[in-house]
Motif scaffolding. Structure first.
Motif, PDB file in Angstrom:
ATOM      1  N   LEU A  32       6.351   5.365  -3.725  1.00  0.00           N
ATOM      2  CA  LEU A  32       6.786   3.967  -3.714  1.00  0.00           C
ATOM      3  C   LEU A  32       8.279   3.874  -3.987  1.00  0.00           C
ATOM      4  CD1 LEU A  32       6.038   0.977  -3.525  1.00  0.00           C
ATOM      5  CD2 LEU A  32       5.488   1.024  -5.966  1.00  0.00           C
ATOM      6  N   SER A  33       8.761   4.642  -4.947  1.00  0.00           N
ATOM      7  CA  SER A  33      10.187   4.646  -5.288  1.00  0.00           C
ATOM      8  C   SER A  33      11.032   5.135  -4.118  1.00  0.00           C
ATOM      9  CB  SER A  33      10.425   5.520  -6.516  1.00  0.00           C
ATOM     10  OG  SER A  33      11.805   5.668  -6.770  1.00  0.00           O
ATOM     11  N   ILE A  34      10.601   6.227  -3.496  1.00  0.00           N
ATOM     12  CA  ILE A  34      11.341   6.790  -2.369  1.00  0.00           C
ATOM     13  C   ILE A  34      11.406   5.791  -1.215  1.00  0.00           C
ATOM     14  CG2 ILE A  34      11.258   8.535  -0.538  1.00  0.00           C
ATOM     15  CD1 ILE A  34      12.315   9.659  -3.138  1.00  0.00           C
ATOM     16  N   ARG A  35      10.287   5.149  -0.930  1.00  0.00           N
ATOM     17  CA  ARG A  35      10.265   4.169   0.162  1.00  0.00           C
ATOM     18  C   ARG A  35      11.240   3.028  -0.118  1.00  0.00           C
ATOM     19  NH1 ARG A  35       4.555   1.760   1.641  1.00  0.00           N
ATOM     20  NH2 ARG A  35       4.908   0.542  -0.258  1.00  0.00           N
ATOM     21  N   ASN A  36      11.259   2.532  -1.337  1.00  0.00           N
ATOM     22  CA  ASN A  36      12.165   1.435  -1.696  1.00  0.00           C
ATOM     23  C   ASN A  36      13.628   1.869  -1.623  1.00  0.00           C
ATOM     24  OD1 ASN A  36      10.037  -0.326  -2.101  1.00  0.00           O
ATOM     25  ND2 ASN A  36       9.899   0.094  -4.297  1.00  0.00           N
ATOM     26  N   ILE A  37      13.895   3.099  -2.042  1.00  0.00           N
ATOM     27  CA  ILE A  37      15.263   3.627  -1.991  1.00  0.00           C
ATOM     28  C   ILE A  37      15.745   3.715  -0.544  1.00  0.00           C
ATOM     29  CG2 ILE A  37      16.660   5.720  -2.331  1.00  0.00           C
ATOM     30  CD1 ILE A  37      15.011   6.183  -4.923  1.00  0.00           C
ATOM     31  N   ILE A  38      14.880   4.192   0.341  1.00  0.00           N
ATOM     32  CA  ILE A  38      15.251   4.298   1.760  1.00  0.00           C
ATOM     33  C   ILE A  38      15.466   2.916   2.363  1.00  0.00           C
ATOM     34  CG2 ILE A  38      14.554   5.114   4.036  1.00  0.00           C
ATOM     35  CD1 ILE A  38      12.844   7.238   2.627  1.00  0.00           C
TER      36      ILE A  38
ATOM     37  N   TYR B  62       0.837  -1.201   0.000  1.00  0.00           N
ATOM     38  CA  TYR B  62       0.000   0.000   0.000  1.00  0.00           C
ATOM     39  C   TYR B  62       0.873   1.252   0.000  1.00  0.00           C
ATOM     40  CZ  TYR B  62       1.089  -0.328   4.987  1.00  0.00           C
ATOM     41  OH  TYR B  62       1.757  -0.427   6.177  1.00  0.00           O
ATOM     42  N   ILE B  63       0.247   2.353  -0.365  1.00  0.00           N
ATOM     43  CA  ILE B  63       0.892   3.666  -0.345  1.00  0.00           C
ATOM     44  C   ILE B  63      -0.042   4.607   0.399  1.00  0.00           C
ATOM     45  CG2 ILE B  63       1.770   5.591  -1.721  1.00  0.00           C
ATOM     46  CD1 ILE B  63       1.991   3.495  -4.052  1.00  0.00           C
ATOM     47  N   ILE B  64       0.501   5.324   1.383  1.00  0.00           N
ATOM     48  CA  ILE B  64      -0.299   6.252   2.180  1.00  0.00           C
ATOM     49  C   ILE B  64       0.184   7.679   1.930  1.00  0.00           C
ATOM     50  CG2 ILE B  64      -1.028   6.936   4.501  1.00  0.00           C
ATOM     51  CD1 ILE B  64      -1.979   4.206   4.082  1.00  0.00           C
ATOM     52  N   TYR B  65      -0.750   8.595   1.790  1.00  0.00           N
ATOM     53  CA  TYR B  65      -0.411  10.016   1.714  1.00  0.00           C
ATOM     54  C   TYR B  65      -1.646  10.815   2.106  1.00  0.00           C
ATOM     55  CZ  TYR B  65      -2.538   9.621  -2.970  1.00  0.00           C
ATOM     56  OH  TYR B  65      -3.383   9.371  -4.017  1.00  0.00           O
TER      57      TYR B  65
ATOM     58  N   GLN C 133       3.496  -4.076  -8.339  1.00  0.00           N
ATOM     59  CA  GLN C 133       3.871  -2.752  -7.832  1.00  0.00           C
ATOM     60  C   GLN C 133       3.658  -1.654  -8.883  1.00  0.00           C
ATOM     61  OE1 GLN C 133       5.944  -2.630  -4.331  1.00  0.00           O
ATOM     62  NE2 GLN C 133       4.278  -4.108  -4.448  1.00  0.00           N
ATOM     63  N   LYS C 134       2.796  -1.920  -9.851  1.00  0.00           N
ATOM     64  CA  LYS C 134       2.574  -0.940 -10.924  1.00  0.00           C
ATOM     65  C   LYS C 134       1.132  -0.458 -11.005  1.00  0.00           C
ATOM     66  CE  LYS C 134       6.260  -2.796 -13.878  1.00  0.00           C
ATOM     67  NZ  LYS C 134       6.569  -3.428 -15.193  1.00  0.00           N
TER      68      LYS C 134
ATOM     69  N   GLU D 118       1.585   9.589 -10.713  1.00  0.00           N
ATOM     70  CA  GLU D 118       2.990  10.004 -10.583  1.00  0.00           C
ATOM     71  C   GLU D 118       3.373  10.169  -9.116  1.00  0.00           C
ATOM     72  OE1 GLU D 118       5.339  10.095 -12.943  1.00  0.00           O
ATOM     73  OE2 GLU D 118       3.737   9.218 -14.179  1.00  0.00           O
ATOM     74  N   LYS D 119       2.456  10.707  -8.331  1.00  0.00           N
ATOM     75  CA  LYS D 119       2.731  10.873  -6.900  1.00  0.00           C
ATOM     76  C   LYS D 119       2.913   9.522  -6.231  1.00  0.00           C
ATOM     77  CE  LYS D 119       0.965  12.992  -2.661  1.00  0.00           C
ATOM     78  NZ  LYS D 119       2.123  13.871  -2.455  1.00  0.00           N
ATOM     79  N   GLU D 120       2.044   8.580  -6.554  1.00  0.00           N
ATOM     80  CA  GLU D 120       2.134   7.248  -5.947  1.00  0.00           C
ATOM     81  C   GLU D 120       3.411   6.532  -6.375  1.00  0.00           C
ATOM     82  OE1 GLU D 120      -2.692   6.412  -5.568  1.00  0.00           O
ATOM     83  OE2 GLU D 120      -1.595   5.836  -7.392  1.00  0.00           O
ATOM     84  N   LYS D 121       3.783   6.671  -7.648  1.00  0.00           N
ATOM     85  CA  LYS D 121       5.037   6.082  -8.129  1.00  0.00           C
ATOM     86  C   LYS D 121       6.229   6.660  -7.379  1.00  0.00           C
ATOM     87  CE  LYS D 121       3.520   5.288 -12.915  1.00  0.00           C
ATOM     88  NZ  LYS D 121       3.683   5.750 -14.314  1.00  0.00           N
ATOM     89  N   LYS D 122       6.199   7.976  -7.167  1.00  0.00           N
ATOM     90  CA  LYS D 122       7.302   8.642  -6.481  1.00  0.00           C
ATOM     91  C   LYS D 122       7.419   8.165  -5.034  1.00  0.00           C
ATOM     92  CE  LYS D 122      10.521  11.864  -5.976  1.00  0.00           C
ATOM     93  NZ  LYS D 122      11.842  11.787  -6.646  1.00  0.00           N
TER      94      LYS D 122
END
Length: 264
Positions: free
Chosen positions: A117-123, A64-67, A82-83, A111-115
């Motif tokens: 998700l990407s940031i979380r994986n990078i961290i 999931y993605i929360i914002y 994850q897409k 785009e926000k959700e992709k960003k």
């Protein structure tokens, strides 16, 4: 001579008032941050429970993605690739127990959700570095809460548990990153896990709990309050206190009023 004494009294009184005012401002900011963390994590809990209750969708669950935007918390359930988004739940921050809207129309991630998700994986990829000293005791699992702050991000780690009657204080972290998810600074709030049992070994019911903080963590934390709000409803504990050796005070949190009281 009397004038000098009077002047000193006024100065001391002003300093004391200023310190008290600054402390209250700090505590108010902690409550505000704790509210946001709780809303994010509770929305995740409710959303995953809902998706897992749907036979036709639960096998596609991939996270999931929360914002949030203003007073609305969004939880997008994504598939295993994850897409794609399976469903998007919307919660009002004043009632996080159930979504006010559920959008089951499948779609690609925004785009926000992709960003996010990407940031979380990078961290997460960076957290394997031994310098962060991250470990999870048996029976406890990490809950990751990613919050965007301007163009940068904060990732909180708090403890989760399925063990009944336990409030898993401690072993919590905060990572600050740049706009690309690279960790700039980090903080560990407690030296260890502090699981609070809701019942004594003698069978007595616990209604209040106390723990002490490191000197590097002078205040009650947003993670303390978030964890307490998540798990205390499964117990009879309605308040907890934190002792600050730096400030020489106790800070008591009461869940009914969502307030922090200072006890000298």
């Amino acid at each position: 001579m009397k004038k000098i004494v009077f002047l000193i009294t006024i100065v001391f009184s002003t300093i004391g008032y200023s310190q008290s005012e600054n402390l209250q401002t700090k505590l108010d900011s902690i409550i505000k941050e704790a509210d946001l963390l709780y809303n994010y994590e509770k929305a995740a809990w409710v959303s995953t429970d809902l998706i897992m209750s749907l036979e036709r969708l639960k096998n596609d669950f991939g996270g999931y993605i929360i914002y949030h935007s203003k007073d609305t918390i969004y939880c997008s359930i994504i598939d295993k690739t994850q897409k794609n988004r399976i469903v998007k739940y919307s919660f009002n921050s004043s009632n996080i127990d159930a979504p006010f809207n559920s959008n089951f129309y499948p779609s690609n991630l925004t785009e926000k959700e992709k960003k996010l998700l990407s940031i979380r994986n990078i961290i997460i990829d960076q957290l394997s570095n031994s310098k962060y000293e991250i470990e999870f005791p048996e029976g406890f699992n990490p809950n990751l809460i990613l919050v965007q702050e301007g163009s940068e991000y904060k990732l909180y780690i708090i403890m989760g548990t399925g063990e009944p009657g336990v409030i898993p204080f401690g072993n919590d972290y905060l990572f600050f990153t740049d706009s690309d998810g690279n960790i700039k600074t980090w903080k560990k709030f407690h030296s260890r896990l502090i699981p609070i049992q809701s019942k004594m070994t003698t069978g007595e019911i616990v209604t209040s709990a106390t723990h002490s903080h490191l000197r590097t963590t002078p205040y009650i934390t947003a993670t303390d309050i978030c964890t307490f709000r998540l798990y205390s409803p499964f117990t009879e504990i309605t308040e907890f206190k934190v002792y600050s050796p730096v400030l020489g005070i106790y800070m008591k949190y009461n869940i009914e009023n969502n307030t922090i009281e200072v006890i000298e």
